[in-house]
Design a protein around this motif. Structure first.
Motif, PDB file in Angstrom:
ATOM      1  N   TYR A  38      -6.711  -6.420  -1.179  1.00  0.00           N
ATOM      2  CA  TYR A  38      -6.533  -5.035  -0.711  1.00  0.00           C
ATOM      3  C   TYR A  38      -7.510  -4.731   0.422  1.00  0.00           C
ATOM      4  CZ  TYR A  38      -6.357   0.071  -0.848  1.00  0.00           C
ATOM      5  OH  TYR A  38      -6.232   1.401  -0.516  1.00  0.00           O
ATOM      6  N   TYR A  46       0.982  -0.877  -4.985  1.00  0.00           N
ATOM      7  CA  TYR A  46       1.728  -1.618  -5.989  1.00  0.00           C
ATOM      8  C   TYR A  46       1.437  -3.094  -5.763  1.00  0.00           C
ATOM      9  CZ  TYR A  46       4.354   2.611  -7.013  1.00  0.00           C
ATOM     10  OH  TYR A  46       4.711   3.875  -7.380  1.00  0.00           O
ATOM     11  N   LYS A  82      -0.469  -1.810 -10.715  1.00  0.00           N
ATOM     12  CA  LYS A  82      -0.855  -0.720  -9.815  1.00  0.00           C
ATOM     13  C   LYS A  82      -2.351  -0.789  -9.566  1.00  0.00           C
ATOM     14  CE  LYS A  82       2.674   2.247 -11.740  1.00  0.00           C
ATOM     15  NZ  LYS A  82       2.890   3.331 -12.693  1.00  0.00           N
ATOM     16  N   PRO A  95       1.541  -3.226 -15.850  1.00  0.00           N
ATOM     17  CA  PRO A  95       2.864  -2.588 -15.923  1.00  0.00           C
ATOM     18  C   PRO A  95       3.036  -1.914 -17.287  1.00  0.00           C
ATOM     19  CG  PRO A  95       3.052  -4.884 -15.250  1.00  0.00           C
ATOM     20  CD  PRO A  95       1.636  -4.658 -15.644  1.00  0.00           C
ATOM     21  N   MET A 143      -5.351   1.347  -8.769  1.00  0.00           N
ATOM     22  CA  MET A 143      -5.655   2.761  -8.934  1.00  0.00           C
ATOM     23  C   MET A 143      -7.107   3.050  -8.556  1.00  0.00           C
ATOM     24  SD  MET A 143      -2.762   3.819 -10.302  1.00  0.00           S
ATOM     25  CE  MET A 143      -3.159   5.419 -10.979  1.00  0.00           C
ATOM     26  N   GLY A 151       4.812  -5.080 -10.729  1.00  0.00           N
ATOM     27  CA  GLY A 151       4.588  -3.708 -11.173  1.00  0.00           C
ATOM     28  C   GLY A 151       3.183  -3.348 -11.565  1.00  0.00           C
ATOM     29  N   LEU A 193      -3.132   6.536  -6.929  1.00  0.00           N
ATOM     30  CA  LEU A 193      -2.467   5.264  -6.686  1.00  0.00           C
ATOM     31  C   LEU A 193      -2.741   4.792  -5.264  1.00  0.00           C
ATOM     32  CD1 LEU A 193      -0.467   3.077  -7.670  1.00  0.00           C
ATOM     33  CD2 LEU A 193       1.367   4.521  -6.786  1.00  0.00           C
ATOM     34  N   LYS A 212       0.833  -1.189   0.000  1.00  0.00           N
ATOM     35  CA  LYS A 212       0.000   0.000   0.000  1.00  0.00           C
ATOM     36  C   LYS A 212       0.871   1.244   0.000  1.00  0.00           C
ATOM     37  CE  LYS A 212      -3.834  -0.181   2.335  1.00  0.00           C
ATOM     38  NZ  LYS A 212      -4.799  -0.283   3.439  1.00  0.00           N
TER      39      LYS A 212
END
Length: 94
Positions: free
Chosen positions: A82, A22, A37, A50, A39, A35, A19, A10
């Motif tokens: 998440y 990651y 993200k 990525p 969002m 890589g 953002l 985070k």
């Protein structure tokens, strides 16, 4: 292909406007993609693949799922992980 592992780092929302994290994902315990993200978009969270900045200053994805089902699976699993991190942190504070 199935997502078999997700690692999330985070980021501080104050430093980065949209953002949130990651992400690294492992597919079928055989392939790792680093890589990604997570969002914040107008319609909620989404996973950005990525990418690399090209000479013409545009960004081009260097990895992307061809079938929409895999993209949806990746997004779903990453979002679940998440949000579970948020719940774990809340439980630790109580």
């Amino acid at each position: 292909m199935k997502v078999t592992n997700v690692k999330i780092k985070k980021v501080d929302g104050d430093k980065f406007d949209r953002l949130r994290a990651y992400v690294d994902v492992t597919l079928d315990d055989c392939l790792v993609i680093h890589g990604l993200k997570l969002m914040q978009g107008e319609q909620g969270l989404f996973v950005a693949m990525p990418s690399r900045k090209m000479r013409n200053e545009e960004f081009k994805d260097i990895v992307h799922p061809i079938c929409p089902e895999l993209r949806n699976d990746i997004t779903k699993v990453v979002q679940e992980k998440y949000f579970s991190l948020d719940e774990e942190q809340e439980e630790a504070v109580v």
